[in-house]
Structures are given as C-alpha cells and as structure tokens.
Design an enzyme around this catalytic site. Structure first.
Site, PDB file in Angstrom:
ATOM      1  N   ASP A 118       0.818  -1.216   0.000  1.00 47.94           N
ATOM      2  CA  ASP A 118       0.000   0.000   0.000  1.00 47.94           C
ATOM      3  C   ASP A 118       0.846   1.257   0.000  1.00 47.94           C
ATOM      4  O   ASP A 118       2.061   1.222   0.222  1.00 47.94           O
ATOM      5  CB  ASP A 118      -0.953   0.010   1.200  1.00 47.94           C
ATOM      6  CG  ASP A 118      -0.215  -0.021   2.538  1.00 47.94           C
ATOM      7  OD1 ASP A 118       0.813  -0.717   2.631  1.00 47.94           O
ATOM      8  OD2 ASP A 118      -0.666   0.646   3.484  1.00 47.94           O
TER       9      ASP A 118
ATOM     10  N   GLU B  18       0.182  -1.315   5.631  1.00 45.67           N
ATOM     11  CA  GLU B  18       1.270  -0.795   6.472  1.00 45.67           C
ATOM     12  C   GLU B  18       1.025   0.647   6.870  1.00 45.67           C
ATOM     13  O   GLU B  18       1.310   1.052   8.002  1.00 45.67           O
ATOM     14  CB  GLU B  18       2.601  -0.929   5.718  1.00 45.67           C
ATOM     15  CG  GLU B  18       3.835  -0.700   6.582  1.00 45.67           C
ATOM     16  CD  GLU B  18       4.312   0.740   6.601  1.00 45.67           C
ATOM     17  OE1 GLU B  18       5.277   1.046   7.348  1.00 45.67           O
ATOM     18  OE2 GLU B  18       3.743   1.584   5.878  1.00 45.67           O
TER      19      GLU B  18
END
Length: 491
Positions: free
Chosen positions: A80, A147
């Site tokens: 991400d 994350e």
C-alpha cells in the site's frame, strides 16, 4: 518536467515493476487488485505463491544451483501507499494511475504522493524474483498490506509460514545508511457525540476559514523539522478568538492520514456581521505571527477567509465548543523528548493527524504517538487520553505497534555492510529511525529473524511532491544483488 517511460530507466528490471505499481491503484486496505496481479505474475514465472488470512502475499523462489544450503533470505516490503493530493487536484487514488515526471535526477509526482514508499522496495524484490543471473540461496518475498494505515498485515501475519533466517526490509529512505531499529507507535482515537443547537436569532454571517500551503510530510521522519500542523494552527486560532468574535462552530475538518503531517484544515463558523472586520484583522495578525514562526520552513503557509451565503445552521453547543477547542488546541504535538542514548534521534513524538467535527460525526480524531521505547509510547498516549477526559471527551488507545530493538551484532547486518564495501567501497552509516517499520512487529511472530532495512533516497514521503532519486535505486539494486550473492551457508 519530462514525462517518462519508467521501463526505460536503469535498471530496467526494477523500473518496469515500479511502472506496474504506478498503474494499479493501491491505497491502504485496497491492495487486492495489485495483490492478485502480482500473484498471477509470480505463478506465470513458475514461483510458489501463498496469500495468508489477512491478505499478505508471500512468493518463494528456490536457490540457484549450489546455493541450496545458504541462509534463507526474506525480502520484505508493503503493497500500500499513502494517498495525498494537493487541494484542487482531481486525481482519484481509487481509479487513476500515477504519472511521474523527471525533474533533473529525481522522479516525482508534483500534485500527489508517488508511492516510492514502498513501491521501490516492492519493485526491487520483484526484480530479484524475475532475475535469472543472480547467484542466491532460498528467497522469500513478503509483501504486506495496510502498512500505512495500521500495519494490520504485519500485526496479523501468520506464524509458521516463513522459513528464512534473515529479513531485508527495503523500506527506508536514505541511501548510504543501514537501519537496525525503529520507533513503535500507538494511536489515540477520539470519538465523542456532540450536542448541536439552533443558531441564535441575530444578524449572522457564515464564513469558512482555511489553512493551506503547508508542506506536510512524514509524521515520524519529518516531525523534528518544525513544519506547521494545520490542525494545531486552526484550532488554536478558534480557541483564542472565537469567543471574542461571538462566534459559533459548525464544523472543522483537517488532515487525511494519521501518519502524515496535516497540510490543510478548514472550519465553518457563524458570527455577527458586525464582527467580520474584526475577524479579518485577527486572521491577518495570526497569519503574520505564524509566517514569522515558520519562516524558511513553511513559507507558502496562508489562511483564507470566505463568506458563505447560507446562514441557516445548527451550531455546536457553547460549553462543548469551549471544551473541544481547548482540548484540541492544547493537545501536545511535535517532538516530546529526544533520546538520551541515541544522538540526534527523537525518542517520543505526537502527530495530531486527522480531525473531524460536525453534526453527523461528532468529534472524531486520530492522534499518532511514536516512541523508540514501547513503554514511553504507552505512557504518553495514556496522558493524551487523560488530557481529553478533562474536557469530557472520550478517547481510547489502539493496540501498540511494537518498535524494533537494534541488534548491531547480527550476521545479516555484517553481510550488508560487507556488500557496501564490495560494491561501493564505502562504510554505511548505522541508524535507527523515528518511524514505523514492520520489522518490530514481524519479530514478534518470528523472533529468530535477523533484520536490516535499507532503501534509496526518497524525499517528501506521505506528501504531494514525493520524489525518489533515480540513481540511488540502481545503487540499491547493486547492493541487494551483491548481498544476496554473499549470503553464507546456514550453520
């Protein structure tokens, strides 16, 4: 600025993968399309693919001939990216590809985040999987989800799946440095229903006040630079002057990510028409004070005032208005303490990242505490909870995200130090970082792992204009290849 075909940059095997990452949207918690694309690609390469319960992607590549007994290495990054865009940008992070340009030696997206954090790390790992000319032992690539918005991928990582003994995390942002420790973090989440009442019957004017032009940045790496926090600046103005102006709060919105320094905030208030001139005077004075305080740091900072035609609003009840503004403006932010053990390292900090106040949501805020010591993060986050409680505002602490304790004697670190010497004849600096890396959390699941983190030069992560220095990506590739070729036999 020159639009660029990334696949033509060197090394092509790395940049073509980053180009794929620019084409497929990957906001936190929305990585599934990219994950499926990469899983299918890996299967076409003849590699073994596993997706765990939370959605982390694990790809395995066997050792090259003669290296089957080498230490197994895990290459780790996250799928991400932080999605930030300048005001006025029409970029849709759920749909639109990123379109980076070259500015001298840097690849940049001027109006949005680039996703070099951590797209470059992912691209380097994918390049290792694709390569056919590297001598290496067993390779596992671990690409986690979420994350940037909670580290749930690392927190809920399945145990007993990974078999490697070393982990190279490719998620730091300074070439020439090796990282062997990071801060832990704990979010404080404010959630409080609010009472709204009818606006008083008097000659009122509705106005919108906007703080814009701040640089923003990473709430850990950039926290010590003294950049402005839009939520702090705007809430302090309201706390200092709204009562004097006989004003009433309608709503307040600032920041879009807990781990990004908020660049913009806006509020809508109602006040008597007779006080508009005084409001403009107070704003001019306040803006001048902050421009002086932020001189050389955030020189584009400004506060705008706009009249709104509609004056038919419910407003926040006066006592709650006073409590909310006092609590928000008085909440500690920025650097709290510096480390007494590690020179020039922030020990504990706080970012007032996201704030929403309106009739529908009530008061919602996410405040991110970081510390090099887990116990300090928990202690300070509890102090913030108690701060809001003094104003009858409910706040809770999310689960602690563990920091990563340095191990300067690890064989994995020595391997990367030797690779620096072999490839570049330099001694890398050893660092700890006041930011969240997944290493500390992964170590809770796999305590035997020896871990080191590195990466290319990336500037402005988590803010529009994020950039990566192109030649340092090539250097990272050379370092990674050299290190993998020098990994020793397992004992």
């Amino acid at each position: 600025m020159q639009h660029v075909d990334l696949s033509q940059l060197s090394p092509q095997i790395v940049w073509k993968h980053f180009q794929t990452l620019c084409q497929i949207p990957r906001p936190s918690k929305q990585e599934h399309v990219l994950r499926e694309h990469l899983a299918n690609w890996a299967k076409q390469q003849g590699l073994t693919v596993y997706i765990d319960r939370i959605g982390n992607l694990i790809i395995r590549k066997p050792a090259t001939s003669g290296n089957e007994d080498n230490v197994g290495v895990i290459l780790q990054g996250h799928l991400d990216m932080v999605t930030q865009a300048n005001r006025g940008s029409n970029h849709n992070f759920m749909r639109d590809p990123l379109r980076p340009v070259l500015e001298q030696d840097w690849l940049v997206t001027p109006e949005t985040t680039l996703g070099a954090d951590n797209g470059i790390g992912v691209a380097l790992a994918l390049a290792v999987l694709e390569s056919t000319d590297i001598s290496h032992g067993p390779i596992e690539v671990l690409l986690t989800v979420d994350e940037e918005a909670g580290m749930s991928g690392a927190r809920l990582l399945e145990e007993g799946v990974l078999t490697g003994q070393w982990l190279f995390n490719i998620d730091t942002e300074e070439w020439g440095e090796l990282y062997l420790g990071c801060a832990g973090s704990q979010d404080v989440e404010v959630s409080q229903a609010l009472e709204y009442v009818a606006a008083p019957q008097m000659d009122l004017e509705s106005v919108e006040i906007c703080v814009t032009g701040l640089r923003g940045g990473h709430s850990g790496i950039d926290i010590h630079l003294g950049r402005g926090n839009a939520n702090v600046i705007l809430s302090r103005f309201l706390h200092q002057h709204l009562a004097e102006l006989e004003g009433y709060l309608i709503e307040f919105h600032g920041g879009t990510a807990r781990n990004a320094l908020p660049r913009e905030a806006s509020t809508k208030v109602i006040l008597p028409k007779k006080n508009i001139d005084l409001l403009e005077q107070r704003l001019d004075e306040y803006e001048a004070q902050w421009l002086q305080a932020l001189k050389g740091i955030d020189d584009q900072f400004n506060i705008d005032l706009r009249l709104i035609q509609d004056t038919h609003h419910d407003v926040l009840e006066t006592q709650q208005q006073n409590h909310v503004l006092a609590a928000l403006s008085g909440c500690p932010y920025g650097v709290v303490t510096w480390s007494e053990v590690l020179s020039d390292v922030v020990e504990t900090s706080n970012n007032i990242g996201v704030v929403h106040i309106d009739q529908a949501q009530g008061f919602q805020a996410v405040i991110m505490v970081r510390s090099m010591r887990n116990e300090s993060a928990e202690h300070f986050s509890q102090q913030i909870v108690e701060h809001f409680a003094k104003y009858d505002l409910a706040a809770t602490r999310a689960e602690l995200v563990s920091g990563w304790t340095p191990n300067p004697d690890s064989a994995a670190l020595k391997c990367l130090q030797d690779a620096y010497q072999t490839a570049f004849n330099i001694e890398p600096e050893l660092k700890v970082i006041h930011a969240g890396l997944e290493c500390g959390i992964i170590a809770q699941h796999y305590p035997h792992l020896q871990m080191v983190s590195f990466g290319p030069d990336i500037k402005g992560a988590h803010a529009p204009g994020e950039r990566v220095k192109v030649d340092t990506v090539e250097k990272c590739w050379k370092l990674l290849v050299t290190a993998l070729e020098q990994v020793p036999k397992a004992h």
